[in-house]
Write a protein that holds these residues in place. Sequence first.
Motif, PDB file in Angstrom:
ATOM      1  N   ALA A   1       0.731  -1.161  -0.248  1.00 13.10           N
ATOM      2  CA  ALA A   1       0.022   0.188  -0.028  1.00 13.10           C
ATOM      3  C   ALA A   1       0.791   1.017   0.031  1.00 13.10           C
ATOM      4  O   ALA A   1       0.504   2.246  -0.840  1.00 13.10           O
ATOM      5  CB  ALA A   1      -0.874   0.006   1.138  1.00 13.10           C
ATOM      6  N   GLU A   2       1.798   1.256   0.862  1.00 13.15           N
ATOM      7  CA  GLU A   2       2.739   2.479   0.836  1.00 13.15           C
ATOM      8  C   GLU A   2       3.576   2.495  -0.521  1.00 13.15           C
ATOM      9  O   GLU A   2       3.821   3.858  -1.033  1.00 13.15           O
ATOM     10  CB  GLU A   2       3.786   2.420   2.020  1.00 13.15           C
ATOM     11  N   LEU A   3       3.840   1.589  -1.224  1.00 13.71           N
ATOM     12  CA  LEU A   3       4.635   1.917  -2.449  1.00 13.71           C
ATOM     13  C   LEU A   3       3.707   2.153  -3.520  1.00 13.71           C
ATOM     14  O   LEU A   3       4.054   3.226  -4.174  1.00 13.71           O
ATOM     15  CB  LEU A   3       5.219   0.277  -2.783  1.00 13.71           C
ATOM     16  N   TYR A   4       2.492   1.852  -3.478  1.00 15.12           N
ATOM     17  CA  TYR A   4       1.422   2.249  -4.448  1.00 15.12           C
ATOM     18  C   TYR A   4       1.268   3.794  -4.076  1.00 15.12           C
ATOM     19  O   TYR A   4       1.236   4.641  -5.049  1.00 15.12           O
ATOM     20  CB  TYR A   4       0.182   1.513  -3.950  1.00 15.12           C
ATOM     21  N   LYS A   5       1.121   4.396  -2.971  1.00 19.50           N
ATOM     22  CA  LYS A   5       1.014   5.737  -2.737  1.00 19.50           C
ATOM     23  C   LYS A   5       2.182   6.470  -3.128  1.00 19.50           C
ATOM     24  O   LYS A   5       1.905   7.605  -3.662  1.00 19.50           O
ATOM     25  CB  LYS A   5       0.843   5.850  -1.059  1.00 19.50           C
ATOM     26  N   ALA A   6       3.184   6.132  -2.701  1.00 17.26           N
ATOM     27  CA  ALA A   6       4.446   6.596  -3.302  1.00 17.26           C
ATOM     28  C   ALA A   6       4.883   7.058  -4.764  1.00 17.26           C
ATOM     29  O   ALA A   6       4.828   7.974  -5.351  1.00 17.26           O
ATOM     30  CB  ALA A   6       5.739   6.158  -2.839  1.00 17.26           C
ATOM     31  N   LEU A   7       4.290   5.789  -5.681  1.00 17.14           N
ATOM     32  CA  LEU A   7       4.242   5.741  -6.897  1.00 17.14           C
ATOM     33  C   LEU A   7       3.201   7.072  -7.605  1.00 17.14           C
ATOM     34  O   LEU A   7       3.424   7.432  -8.373  1.00 17.14           O
ATOM     35  CB  LEU A   7       4.083   4.397  -7.448  1.00 17.14           C
ATOM     36  N   GLU A   8       2.109   6.632  -6.755  1.00 12.24           N
ATOM     37  CA  GLU A   8       0.906   7.684  -7.262  1.00 12.24           C
ATOM     38  C   GLU A   8       1.343   8.948  -7.048  1.00 12.24           C
ATOM     39  O   GLU A   8       1.081  10.128  -7.840  1.00 12.24           O
ATOM     40  CB  GLU A   8      -0.252   7.304  -6.540  1.00 12.24           C
ATOM     41  N   GLN A   9       1.908   9.417  -5.807  1.00  8.63           N
ATOM     42  CA  GLN A   9       2.566  10.849  -5.729  1.00  8.63           C
ATOM     43  C   GLN A   9       3.576  11.193  -6.582  1.00  8.63           C
ATOM     44  O   GLN A   9       3.598  12.521  -6.829  1.00  8.63           O
ATOM     45  CB  GLN A   9       2.993  10.892  -4.168  1.00  8.63           C
TER      46      GLN A   9
END
Length: 508
Positions: A61-69
């Motif tokens: 989940a945190e990797l997804y958020k970082a990629l989206e940001q």
Amino acid sequence: MTLTPVQFSEDQASAFDSVAAMLREAGVDLDDSLLKPPVGSGKGVLAVIGKAGSGKTLLLAELYKALEQAGVEIVSGDYESRKRKDKRSLAILAPTNKAASVLRLRGVPATTIHRILYTPVYDPEYERIAEWLAGEGERPDIDGMSEEALDRAAAFYANNKSIPGALAAAGLRGSDFITGWKRREEPLDIGFVDEASMLDDRQFNDLQEIFPNLLLFGDPAQLAPVNQSGAMVFDGLPEPRKLELSRVHRQEADNPILDLAHALADPQMEFHDFERMVEELAKSDDRIVWGQRVEVDLMARSPVLVWRNATRIRLINAFRTVYQAPEDALLAGEPLICDGLELPLKHRKKRLDLEARGLIKGAQVVYLGPGRKPGFSRLHVMGAEDPQISAASIVKIEKPDEEEPFIPFAAGMGATFLHGAACTIHKAQGSQWDTVQVFAPDLFVAARMGRMEAGQPLWKRLAYVAITRAQERLIWVVRNRLSKPQHELRVDDLRAPAVALTLEGEET
């Protein structure tokens, strides 16, 4: 690590940094939000492995958020822009609808592998609406569609990033704007795959062809897919390509379900020792139940997990008997499990349509009632984003001591189903339920037989997988008894569809 607001453990932080380094080499810099155009080749496969509770889902989940940001575009299974060639993209996948829905409940926009392998073909007129909603085109002027309808679509998409849902809000059906499905021809960019322990070699090869940068999240303690010789696809990766999470993170102060799961790693633990541990925990924590019988009401939404097929068939027939289900028909609310598709090659389009809409082997389904044509059923696909469909169905009810199943009704071809009130632990992988019932006498038989798998007693692997399917409560059933139902089967608790999806040939 400034991108992530959560406090990582040491092994999570190390894994995050290793994934970030791989992405940086592939042209995606999470620290500076710098994105280089994708190139023909990527950085291959990396795996994050760890037992239940080790924080794999949090890391994903945190990797997804970082990629989206950082500006990476998220690929969904319902619409794909034609203008993506020079953009960096991420698709988050799971082998089943149920596994994907677990991620979606945590705010991660996951879809199934089938929905990425097969992409929808949109009617060109309505594709203009999809491009506008996705921020890649001007507001369209569509003949026969009012400005108010477009406003409804935009308002829906602002809160729910679903193109079909937005088009449904505008008054369209799936058959209006999706004209068919096709096998993906162009590769994508970055792929995250949850529950990777469920992948077989063919699925893994398909994913490697599509994603030059592939990240697998898997549990090495689960059961390997059937016909995989006890091995999982990430087992063959070189050690530097496997990032292991070893620390166990417990929900709140403690989690007795995880305590039980990890106690199985003790090589001195015998079956009777484990059952004594379950019984003692049940005395002090209501999240563990020492069950003297199978709770029949739970079976309609959460199947009893068993090892042997004979046990599964016996429990299913007991379930149908207590609800007084007729032999020649299904009751609304009965659970089913998709056992595959029986369609000839000339109906390839219908096969793709069924698979893309969630009817893949192992999908959990609730029967809602007969369709408008003979052999058709109205179904609710558990975990699917648009769950309610109508499909040609072949339902098989297996009987104890009978080789051939009883078929209450069947279309000439279509999706085949087994009853879902009980299922094997192998088939339960990738799914989770609030409450799980494990039929302990079956695991005792496995322990008594002394069977081994991948160097471990089979009963321990079975128990581990079964226990970790439970999110809130575990019922360890120790007797071959069935409770009486407290209420009739129901369907009013099932979520209504965002889109009315009707398969070709079914009247609306």
